[in-house]
Design a protein around this motif. Sequence first.
Motif, PDB file in Angstrom:
ATOM      1  N   GLY A   1     -36.638  23.855  56.513  1.00 39.87           N
ATOM      2  CA  GLY A   1     -35.328  23.297  55.152  1.00 39.87           C
ATOM      3  C   GLY A   1     -34.293  23.203  56.052  1.00 39.87           C
TER       4      GLY A   1
ATOM      5  N   GLN B   1     -41.132  27.595  56.632  1.00 38.23           N
ATOM      6  CA  GLN B   1     -39.857  27.323  55.427  1.00 38.23           C
ATOM      7  C   GLN B   1     -38.728  27.380  56.321  1.00 38.23           C
TER       8      GLN B   1
ATOM      9  N   ASP C   1     -38.841  29.760  46.520  1.00 30.35           N
ATOM     10  CA  ASP C   1     -39.275  28.298  46.895  1.00 30.35           C
ATOM     11  C   ASP C   1     -41.119  28.837  46.404  1.00 30.35           C
ATOM     12  N   ARG C   2     -41.242  30.519  46.710  1.00 33.21           N
ATOM     13  CA  ARG C   2     -42.775  30.647  46.908  1.00 33.21           C
ATOM     14  C   ARG C   2     -42.846  31.403  45.804  1.00 33.21           C
TER      15      ARG C   2
ATOM     16  N   GLU D   1     -45.134  19.940  39.254  1.00 35.57           N
ATOM     17  CA  GLU D   1     -43.770  19.266  39.846  1.00 35.57           C
ATOM     18  C   GLU D   1     -44.640  18.387  41.354  1.00 35.57           C
TER      19      GLU D   1
ATOM     20  N   ARG E   1     -37.820  22.192  37.416  1.00 38.38           N
ATOM     21  CA  ARG E   1     -38.940  22.250  37.535  1.00 38.38           C
ATOM     22  C   ARG E   1     -39.281  23.003  36.271  1.00 38.38           C
TER      23      ARG E   1
ATOM     24  N   ALA F   1     -32.741  25.833  41.516  1.00 40.48           N
ATOM     25  CA  ALA F   1     -34.472  24.880  41.792  1.00 40.48           C
ATOM     26  C   ALA F   1     -34.984  25.778  40.248  1.00 40.48           C
TER      27      ALA F   1
ATOM     28  N   ARG G   1     -39.961  19.564  45.618  1.00 37.06           N
ATOM     29  CA  ARG G   1     -40.797  20.504  45.819  1.00 37.06           C
ATOM     30  C   ARG G   1     -39.829  21.110  46.857  1.00 37.06           C
ATOM     31  N   ILE G   2     -38.653  20.870  47.400  1.00 32.76           N
ATOM     32  CA  ILE G   2     -38.455  21.865  48.394  1.00 32.76           C
ATOM     33  C   ILE G   2     -36.969  21.702  47.840  1.00 32.76           C
ATOM     34  N   GLN G   3     -36.541  21.978  46.775  1.00 32.21           N
ATOM     35  CA  GLN G   3     -34.774  22.067  46.686  1.00 32.21           C
ATOM     36  C   GLN G   3     -34.454  23.169  46.755  1.00 32.21           C
ATOM     37  N   GLY G   4     -35.068  24.324  46.518  1.00 31.13           N
ATOM     38  CA  GLY G   4     -34.676  25.479  46.665  1.00 31.13           C
ATOM     39  C   GLY G   4     -34.468  26.518  48.345  1.00 31.13           C
ATOM     40  N   ARG G   5     -34.738  25.201  49.308  1.00 35.57           N
ATOM     41  CA  ARG G   5     -34.919  25.550  50.630  1.00 35.57           C
ATOM     42  C   ARG G   5     -33.517  25.266  51.331  1.00 35.57           C
TER      43      ARG G   5
END
Length: 470
Positions: A222, A218, A80-81, A443, A140, A136, A356-360
């Motif tokens: 999540g 983070q 996410d970063r 995003e 994006r 993710a 914005r938090i799909q990855g987590r």
Amino acid sequence: MKAADSNRAGAPQSLWRDADFRRLWVGQTASRFGAQSTQVVLPLLAVVSLHAGSGQLGVLRAVEQAPILLLSLFAGAWVDRRRARTVMVAADCGRAFALAVIPAAYLLGLLGLPVLLVVALLAGVLSVFFDVAYQASLVRLVARDRLMQGNSALEGSRSAAQIGGPALGGLLVSLFSGPVAVVPGAFFFALSSVSIRRIRRREPVPAGSDGPARIRQQIHEGLRFVAGNASLRAVGVASALFQFWFAALMTVYLLYLPRGLHLSGTAVGLALAAMGPGAVVGSLLAARLPGRFGYGKVLVASAVIADGVMLCVPALHGSAAVTLPALIGVNFLFGTFGQLVNVTIMAVRQAITPVRIQGRVVATINFAGMGLTPVGSLLGGFLAGHWGLRTSLLVTAVALSLSPLFMAFSPLARLGRRLPYEQRTEPLDVCRPRTGSARTTPELLQEEFSPPAESGTRRARTRWQGRRRG
């Protein structure tokens, strides 16, 4: 900027006109082929060439799956970063290098189970990061109202990989020595990294600190986001039940086909590849059935059929002329209804989760769903060594029914014909930007200013128009 706004305001064009999406699709397809063929080649290499026993095969599969338990949460916060595409390129380059170690070790006379375990561990670590970044990356790259179209295309390529990957892996193990059979997998991973690297659309680096305290925060956010939503909690638990017992079943299954039913490597690959055409059919059904009968009913019914059909496998006897067509039929049905469950679950998760938090969220659900698969693989090897292949296969197939049973009594079963709305209770790092940072990344703009889908309610579109005027 005006051109982008006009395109967005009009009818959406096909994603196949987008060169960057095509590059993502080619890369993801090649990576899936590499992963699918490798999942067959490594166990068959251990069983056929290195004469591994049931316990050793269980350890091999557990080592490959252990990074899911150990690294999924960290990978979600880390991705996410980061630029997701950079992570995907690095992961596939690493997997290509890891597979290349096997023929090199063979030429040096060093190939053995320890080398295979190291390669499986490295491939497993890199797969965790690729899978999180891949899921993710789509949100994006394309607008939110085109996610279903993008998912359908990517799931179609995954189905094609399920058809060709196992068949190719089994064929190569049969025709060539085991070390040579890993070469196509390394090639596919290299091709994937080249294609994804050629995506031209700039992906911004998400803002945020990378310190240990920030990463832990983070991860916690999540976990809290998933735990705070009843549907996502149910997805995690149902996935955990399925993946645990499916890992145990597959360990026994990969021993049962060559040793219990005396099938060749080619026949094993063909039997497993039958899941691919079934997955294609499942993807087509997923576009229609949930909207007609309801997401909850489709989820539960499909899970019952997919898991129930595996009970037929322990009953198979006879020659390959009898058992192979039966296995192809079983795997086709499992692929059809299993894919229907997968696509429906993915749509529910993406509808609920902010971009914005799909990855987590992906990493948290992967952690909950697949974190215990190494233990399941070890259990499968233990059962096969102590109870016999046929009995162990029956026990693990029966245990698969725990997942649809839980689903039937969960909030997922009550989902109607429309997807749930996005949950607006967001983690702290997306609600409060850092001092001096403006919330103007692509995003955020995409989520804030993209109109709801046509299927959305009039009230939702009115709210969006109000935000637009403001």
